[in-house]
Write an enzyme that holds these catalytic residues in place. Structure first.
Site, short mmCIF file in Angstrom:
data_model
loop_
_atom_site.label_atom_id
_atom_site.label_comp_id
_atom_site.label_asym_id
_atom_site.label_seq_id
_atom_site.Cartn_x
_atom_site.Cartn_y
_atom_site.Cartn_z
CG ASN A 162 -1.99 1.02 1.23
OD1 ASN A 162 -2.79 1.05 0.30
ND2 ASN A 162 -2.05 1.85 2.26
CD GLU B 230 -4.31 4.99 3.30
OE1 GLU B 230 -4.02 6.16 3.62
OE2 GLU B 230 -3.59 4.01 3.57
#
Length: 353
Positions: A204, A270
């Site tokens: 990520n 996100e």
């Protein structure tokens, strides 16, 4: 529905009825929730991050765990090292459980975040004088305990977070200094060893939503791992954007395809879109377009499985503290009213129905 969705964890996803569409989910909404619409458009989920600081707000919690709106939840802080293992070999899962357990009860999927990061480390770890062998044992022990606690409760784990600088070089961290570049490989191997075999293992990072030095470095890492059978299943593009400087739909789509061609799935993990204050209708219109185009890029790319917003309510966004003078990055305002960005995503997803 995309082929990668067939690999989803069976207990975490409701079966579709015979007509092929997701079963309608009861919710007091004037419009179908974003997760309902996302599934109809072919995604596995539309989700949100949740921070523990707002769990005493019943209005917030009722929205966060409304699975027609958010079919997946992510603990934004509660599973990070400083909270999970505040003292060596002393584990506290209360903050993570406070989000994961209600998510299970609500029938929501969970993305778990994160095993290894350079931030939010406890002092005992960050200031320790470690040998390579010692820190390897610390790393394995942490992943072992956390992965076992959340065994089969996570659709995906963000195994390693933000290992590269913006220019594509390795980020200087305690992990790199002591263990070398192989710390990422070790983390993925430990995660595969102790997590459920059905849990998807992700790398990520932010700033990889365009084809640039950083995204190319991550793609090279993934390619190497796939070639050598290092267990990696996905890449999360964080997608923290700014009005006036956000990547285009074409930029995001091209970057997603960098990773898809390496035979791993992707997700926007996100997503938020901050703007310079004071707010204005004009800024909100641009913000709405960025949100919709980002989500559309995921829908339009094979094996991009879902979108997670980094919280949905402006008062609890991380943005104002981290970027002074910026804010209003979320889908709902301080009064829990849906902003143009919410409706832009909804309208875009409806176009696929």
């Amino acid at each position: 529905m995309k082929l990668s969705i067939l690999f989803a964890l069976l207990p975490l996803v409701s079966a579709a009825p015979a007509n092929g569409r997701p079963k309608p989910r009861p919710a007091p909404l004037k419009y179908p929730g974003l997760d309902v619409l996302a599934k109809r458009a072919g995604l596995l989920y539309f989700g949100t991050a949740i921070d523990n600081v707002v769990l005493n707000n019943t209005k917030y919690v009722s929205i966060a765990h409304n699975r027609s709106e958010f079919g997946q939840v992510t603990p934004s802080n509660g599973q990070k090292w400083m909270y999970i293992e505040p003292e060596r070999n002393v584990f506290n899962y209360s903050m993570g459980d406070a989000i994961v357990k209600p998510g299970i009860k609500a029938g929501q999927m969970r993305r778990c975040h994160t095993f290894v990061w350079h931030n939010q480390l406890p002092a005992w770890l960050e200031k320790g004088n470690w040998t390579k062998a010692e820190l390897t044992k610390v790393l394995e022990n942490h992943i072992k305990n956390e992965a076992r606690h959340y065994y089969d409760q996570c659709y995906a784990w963000d195994v390693v977070n933000e290992a590269f600088e913006d220019n594509g070089t390795w980020r200087d961290t305690i992990w790199l200094r002591v263990l070398g570049k192989e710390y990422i490989e070790l983390a993925f191997k430990f995660a595969r060893k102790y997590a459920s075999p059905r849990t998807r293992l992700y790398y990520n990072d932010y700033g990889i939503e365009r084809v640039n030095n950083k995204s190319l470095a991550v793609a090279a890492l993934v390619k190497d791992y796939v070639k050598r059978d290092i267990p990696i299943d996905g890449v999360g593009l964080q997608a923290h954007f700014t009005v006036g400087r956000a990547p285009t739909y074409e930029n995001i789509k091209a970057s997603l395809n960098l990773f898809i061609k390496e035979k791993v799935e992707t997700a926007l993990t996100e997503l938020d879109v901050r703007l310079a204050l004071p707010d204005s209708p004009e800024k909100q219109a641009i913000q709405a377009e960025i949100y919709a185009n980002s989500t559309k890029a995921c829908v339009d790319v094979s094996d991009c499985v879902g979108v997670t917003v980094w919280d949905f309510w402006d008062p609890v966004s991380w943005v104002p503290e981290t970027f002074p003078g910026n804010g209003n990055a979320c889908l709902l305002d301080a009064d829990f009213k849906r902003k143009p960005a919410y409706y832009a995503i909804s309208d875009m997803l409806r176009s696929y129905d």
